[in-house]
Design a protein around this motif. Structure first.
Motif, PDB file in Angstrom:
ATOM      1  N   PHE A  49       0.841  -1.194   0.000  1.00  0.00           N
ATOM      2  CA  PHE A  49       0.000   0.000   0.000  1.00  0.00           C
ATOM      3  C   PHE A  49       0.875   1.243   0.000  1.00  0.00           C
ATOM      4  O   PHE A  49       0.754   2.106  -0.861  1.00  0.00           O
ATOM      5  CB  PHE A  49      -0.918  -0.005   1.219  1.00  0.00           C
ATOM      6  N   CYS A  50       1.790   1.347   0.982  1.00  0.00           N
ATOM      7  CA  CYS A  50       2.684   2.505   1.054  1.00  0.00           C
ATOM      8  C   CYS A  50       3.735   2.259   2.119  1.00  0.00           C
ATOM      9  O   CYS A  50       3.399   1.879   3.243  1.00  0.00           O
ATOM     10  CB  CYS A  50       1.893   3.765   1.376  1.00  0.00           C
ATOM     11  N   VAL A  51       4.998   2.488   1.780  1.00  0.00           N
ATOM     12  CA  VAL A  51       6.086   2.258   2.742  1.00  0.00           C
ATOM     13  C   VAL A  51       6.428   3.517   3.527  1.00  0.00           C
ATOM     14  O   VAL A  51       7.362   3.523   4.329  1.00  0.00           O
ATOM     15  CB  VAL A  51       7.348   1.720   2.038  1.00  0.00           C
ATOM     16  N   GLY A  52       5.698   4.609   3.298  1.00  0.00           N
ATOM     17  CA  GLY A  52       5.959   5.841   4.033  1.00  0.00           C
ATOM     18  C   GLY A  52       6.445   6.951   3.127  1.00  0.00           C
ATOM     19  O   GLY A  52       6.387   6.858   1.897  1.00  0.00           O
ATOM     20  N   ALA A  53       6.935   8.013   3.766  1.00  0.00           N
ATOM     21  CA  ALA A  53       7.417   9.169   3.010  1.00  0.00           C
ATOM     22  C   ALA A  53       8.749   8.869   2.331  1.00  0.00           C
ATOM     23  O   ALA A  53       9.463   7.930   2.704  1.00  0.00           O
ATOM     24  CB  ALA A  53       7.573  10.369   3.940  1.00  0.00           C
ATOM     25  N   MET A  68       2.610  -3.884   3.346  1.00  0.00           N
ATOM     26  CA  MET A  68       3.256  -2.834   4.135  1.00  0.00           C
ATOM     27  C   MET A  68       2.480  -1.520   4.054  1.00  0.00           C
ATOM     28  O   MET A  68       2.267  -0.977   2.974  1.00  0.00           O
ATOM     29  CB  MET A  68       4.704  -2.643   3.686  1.00  0.00           C
ATOM     30  N   THR A  69       2.061  -1.065   5.216  1.00  0.00           N
ATOM     31  CA  THR A  69       1.353   0.203   5.344  1.00  0.00           C
ATOM     32  C   THR A  69       2.037   0.942   6.483  1.00  0.00           C
ATOM     33  O   THR A  69       1.592   0.889   7.635  1.00  0.00           O
ATOM     34  CB  THR A  69      -0.140  -0.039   5.639  1.00  0.00           C
ATOM     35  N   LEU A  70       3.136   1.578   6.165  1.00  0.00           N
ATOM     36  CA  LEU A  70       4.050   2.069   7.193  1.00  0.00           C
ATOM     37  C   LEU A  70       4.169   3.589   7.165  1.00  0.00           C
ATOM     38  O   LEU A  70       4.013   4.223   6.126  1.00  0.00           O
ATOM     39  CB  LEU A  70       5.438   1.451   6.992  1.00  0.00           C
ATOM     40  N   THR A  73      -2.218  -7.142   6.458  1.00  0.00           N
ATOM     41  CA  THR A  73      -1.840  -5.732   6.465  1.00  0.00           C
ATOM     42  C   THR A  73      -0.867  -5.504   7.615  1.00  0.00           C
ATOM     43  O   THR A  73      -1.187  -5.793   8.766  1.00  0.00           O
ATOM     44  CB  THR A  73      -3.068  -4.815   6.632  1.00  0.00           C
ATOM     45  N   PHE A  74       0.314  -5.007   7.279  1.00  0.00           N
ATOM     46  CA  PHE A  74       1.370  -4.817   8.273  1.00  0.00           C
ATOM     47  C   PHE A  74       1.529  -3.314   8.487  1.00  0.00           C
ATOM     48  O   PHE A  74       2.228  -2.633   7.742  1.00  0.00           O
ATOM     49  CB  PHE A  74       2.656  -5.481   7.793  1.00  0.00           C
ATOM     50  N   MET A  75       0.848  -2.830   9.507  1.00  0.00           N
ATOM     51  CA  MET A  75       0.657  -1.407   9.701  1.00  0.00           C
ATOM     52  C   MET A  75       1.406  -0.925  10.942  1.00  0.00           C
ATOM     53  O   MET A  75       1.374  -1.571  11.988  1.00  0.00           O
ATOM     54  CB  MET A  75      -0.849  -1.147   9.854  1.00  0.00           C
ATOM     55  N   SER A 131       1.776  -4.178  13.035  1.00  0.00           N
ATOM     56  CA  SER A 131       0.830  -5.286  13.137  1.00  0.00           C
ATOM     57  C   SER A 131       1.271  -6.445  12.252  1.00  0.00           C
ATOM     58  O   SER A 131       1.900  -6.240  11.212  1.00  0.00           O
ATOM     59  CB  SER A 131      -0.571  -4.832  12.728  1.00  0.00           C
ATOM     60  N   THR A 132       0.924  -7.653  12.662  1.00  0.00           N
ATOM     61  CA  THR A 132       1.235  -8.837  11.857  1.00  0.00           C
ATOM     62  C   THR A 132       0.047  -9.264  10.999  1.00  0.00           C
ATOM     63  O   THR A 132       0.125 -10.233  10.259  1.00  0.00           O
ATOM     64  CB  THR A 132       1.659 -10.004  12.760  1.00  0.00           C
ATOM     65  N   SER A 133      -1.056  -8.529  11.119  1.00  0.00           N
ATOM     66  CA  SER A 133      -2.251  -8.780  10.316  1.00  0.00           C
ATOM     67  C   SER A 133      -3.211  -7.625  10.554  1.00  0.00           C
ATOM     68  O   SER A 133      -3.010  -6.805  11.465  1.00  0.00           O
ATOM     69  CB  SER A 133      -2.929 -10.097  10.721  1.00  0.00           C
TER      70      SER A 133
END
Length: 802
Positions: A541-545, A590-592, A611-613, A665-667
């Motif tokens: 999804f997005c690894v951040g800035a 990855m949603t970091l 989802t790994f948030m 999160s692991t899920s």
């Protein structure tokens, strides 16, 4: 005929596979009984306790142990540890009557036909008509194992072959027996896709079905080629990994994970069942493998296989098997000139370049590719009805980027067949016939831009079967549904008045260009749409800035530009939150960092199961800068009434710990446990359906008469809370748990979450918190140790603790 809705299951066999299937059923809300045989002797621990073979805890020991091991499993088979309570252990002698309560029975016992037949007779004795029964066999005959059961029972029987590990592997092969009803097949197809979250393919009742049949063929031939060309294990893995569209584990690391004994058993299944002399020769595993199995060099399960991890003076190192000496040696880097060139190409172009090369790597890749392509074609319709099932099986079961026929299209079918023919290969009749009709690709788009595949049976192209609930953003763009966009983001019309903001920047990092298109998207959605989804179909999804850009601005001293970038990002997040139309975030993988901040500002979150948030900015020496601190503070304290005297500190501490410890999160369910997701947020197990479900959430909110949230003041702890956090952080430093730079970052996190040095229990605005967050971010961005952390992430991909 009636098919029971599956609400409860029984898993027969509590080994690793059976237990992890039960775990994944628990993940998707299906409680189950987990049954296994009754032990025939006591363990020393049981003898010490004075237990007997008749003690209930002894009789169900294998299932109890299988359940307990789930919590220790490093592969995290459970979305949340609490899901384990949905699994009830038992045994085959005392608890088979429990099968009358369930809607699905899954057999996962030893791969022995006589034992399976015996168990299915026992199952039928406790079977309620309408209950679906399936086998998880990886290759034994589905028809034979129920040949002694009643015709009525067989109507509800089929193979459901999960790939290991069940939570993580997408593939599920469905194998009907001769009597399986159409209603059962249709129901299980839908249920396993939508509820269990799998990618379903339909296989024929042949040895090893689809993926293991082709995958094992390719693996055995890889070993034969290696021995024939006297190549090293590292050389082969360097070729057969990403350059060919296969996972980084390539061939031999994959074999180590699977287990050489398991692999040899799978190969022997085909060897014993096939009547084709050529096929029998291929599936006769090389002597090297037999020797390794004899020496207990089975891979990960014996801690040595083709690779071995050893501890040295400077830490652990990976060693590789020298298969001629049968000794381990230090792992060597394999280099091929052609791979230096293909690395910069798109996969299909690079793959074509590789197999057409005279480089040793090119010759190896070509000789391997042509064999598994020809074999795949030869196996249709024996193992599957069409190429789509074969390609999907290899993509979903072996994590190939391209299935055999997709790979063949990439290198050019007509020219590659001519080359194969010139090298003396026998071309399958179905391929010769296809080319003779003037068709030279397995897949092509029709006049409407829809993907079609060549069907060997009808000798023409047919639409690739795909659920209407699966939204494809690339397909929508081809159908001119792009509303606006730039290099890093697009706004796409999903239909029914819903649009989708898509990020497609390099590595899914938030850039100024994406922020620009996001602001335009919000304005467009408010004017012309009922709502918006934020999602994409990239790897994450997005690894951040874009932290490299942040460091560049900080090191050049361009503080005004950096502050403006942070302020613009904050304003964009607030525009998302207070949009006039509902905005639903659809995170996955990855949603970091900034990616999490995007979804935290959405009205609702429709998250993929995996989802790994997390707010991981600590790892690059800063704090969340786009409202992440504020939003977590709100989430953890929003249940507290303003007029109560409840101490806020424990709730604020949860937000502090989540950010300071960079908790991920692991899920999606774990994200909910952590408080990152609200109870009103939803989870989609099968990521293929994520955008569809997010779109439906938007439509439901719009139908209910959506009203934007009202801005409310936020109560903060002020100087009392800040002092408390600083004391705790100082103690962590004195205890040697954190570094001085960790302390500096943690104190800035506490400063923002507490609202700074102000009167305790003060009410502040969101903008106030954003302002002090931005100031704290800028202070940390100027630190040399922060630059060192960013450099480490950019150069090694690993966080630096300095």
């Amino acid at each position: 005929m009636a098919v029971k809705e599956i609400r409860k299951a029984a898993v027969l066999g509590a080994g690793v596979m059976g237990a992890t299937i039960a775990a994944h059923l628990a993940n998707v809300g299906i409680p189950s009984y987990l049954l296994d045989i009754v032990p025939r002797e006591l363990t020393p621990e049981e003898e010490k306790k004075g237990l007997t073979l008749d003690s209930p805890e002894v009789r169900s020991r294998l299932a109890v142990t299988g359940k307990q091991e789930l919590l220790k499993n490093k592969q995290k088979p459970l979305y949340s540890d609490s899901n384990i309570d949905m699994i009830t252990p038992g045994n085959f002698e005392d608890d088979m009557d429990k099968l009358k309560e369930v809607d699905w029975v899954i057999e996962v016992i030893v791969e022995n036909m006589d034992i399976k037949k015996k168990v299915f007779k026992q199952v039928e004795e406790n079977w309620t008509p309408g209950t679906i029964v399936s086998s998880n066999t990886s290759g034994l005959s589905i028809n034979e194992m129920v040949s002694e059961n009643s015709p009525e029972f067989r109507k509800y029987f089929l193979g459901t072959h999960f790939f290991n590990p069940p939570r993580w592997m997408k593939l599920l092969e469905i194998i009907p027996c001769d009597d399986t009803s159409e209603e059962v097949l249709n129901y299980m197809h839908r249920f396993c896709e939508r509820v269990v979250g799998k990618g379903v393919v339909f296989a024929k009742d042949t040895p090893n079905f689809i993926a293991n049949r082709i995958g094992t063929y390719a693996m055995v031939y890889t070993i034969d080629l290696m021995l024939e060309n006297n190549m090293s294990i590292e050389q082969v893995d360097t070729i057969t990994g990403p350059p060919m569209g296969h996972p980084k584990s390539a061939s031999f690391r994959t074999l180590d994970m699977v287990g050489l004994d398991t692999f040899c058993h799978v190969a022997k299944t085909v060897y014993d069942k096939t009547d084709d002399p050529e096929e029998k020769e291929v599936f006769d595993v090389p002597e090297l493998l037999n020797k390794m199995v004899e020496n207990k060099m089975l891979g990960d399960k014996t801690k040595q296989g083709f690779y071995k991890k050893v501890k040295g003076e400077s830490g652990s190192e990976i060693q590789t098997l020298d298969y001629e000496k049968m000794e381990y040696r230090p792992k060597e880097k394999a280099r091929f000139d052609i791979l230096g060139k293909t690395r910069h190409e798109e996969l299909k172009d690079g793959y074509k370049m590789l197999v057409e090369s005279d480089d040793p790597a090119g010759k190896f890749a070509w000789n391997l590719s042509k064999k598994f392509m020809l074999y795949s074609a030869k196996m249709i319709p024996e193992i599957a009805d069409d190429i789509v099932n074969v390609d999907r099986a290899m993509r979903w079961g072996f994590n190939w980027k391209l299935g055999p026929f997709e790979s063949w299209d990439a290198i050019g079918v007509k020219e590659s067949v001519e080359r194969m023919r010139s090298e003396g290969e026998t071309i399958p009749a179905n391929i010769e016939e296809m080319l003779a009709k003037g068709f030279d690709s397995f897949y092509k788009e029709d006049d409407g831009g829809n993907l079609t595949y060549y069907c060997f049976e009808t000798k023409d192209y047919k639409p690739v079967p795909i659920s209407p609930e699966i939204i494809s953003l690339p397909a929508l763009k081809k159908h001119e549904k792009l509303i606006l966009g730039n290099d890093d983001g697009s706004l796409i019309d999903l239909g029914d008045g819903v649009c989708c903001l898509e990020m497609h920047s390099p590595n899914q990092a938030i850039s100024p260009l994406f922020i620009e298109v996001a602001r335009q998207a919000i304005e467009e959605a408010e004017k012309n749409y009922v709502g918006m989804v934020i999602g994409n179909q990239e790897n994450n999804f997005c690894v951040g800035a874009n932290v490299g850009l942040i460091m560049m601005m900080a090191q050049s001293g361009d503080w005004d530009m950096l502050e403006n970038a942070i302020k613009t990002g904050q304003d964009t997040m607030m525009a998302i939150k207070y949009s006039k139309v509902p905005v639903v975030g659809a995170p996955f993988q990855m949603t970091l960092g900034g990616g999490m901040e995007i979804v935290l500002h959405c009205d609702r979150i429709q998250a993929a199961g995996d989802t790994f948030m997390g707010q991981v900015e600590m790892g690059v020496g800063v704090i969340p800068g786009w409202g992440g601190n504020k939003e977590l503070l709100i989430r953890y304290t929003e249940g507290l009434r303003d007029d109560t005297k409840v101490d806020m500190l424990p709730y604020v501490q949860k937000a502090f710990e989540a950010i300071a410890m960079a908790t991920v999160s692991t899920s999606a369910q774990h994200a909910r446990d952590l408080g990152f997701l609200r109870q009103t947020d939803n989870i989609t197990v099968n990521q293929d359906y994520l955008l569809h479900d997010a779109k439906n959430t938007v439509l439901a909110m719009a139908l209910e008469g959506y009203q934007p949230p009202q801005k409310k003041p936020i109560k903060v702890l002020g100087e009392y809370g800040l002092a408390t956090f600083k004391t705790g952080v100082q103690n962590m430093l004195w205890g040697g748990y954190i570094s001085e730079h960790d302390q500096k970052i943690a104190n800035e996190i506490a400063y923002v979450l507490c609202g700074g040095n102000i009167k305790p229990n003060s009410l502040v605005s969101e903008q106030y918190l954003l302002d002090i967050e931005r100031e704290a971010f800028l202070r940390l961005a100027g630190e040399e140790k922060t630059h060192e952390r960013i450099n480490a992430i950019l150069s090694t991909g690993k966080p630096l603790r300095n």
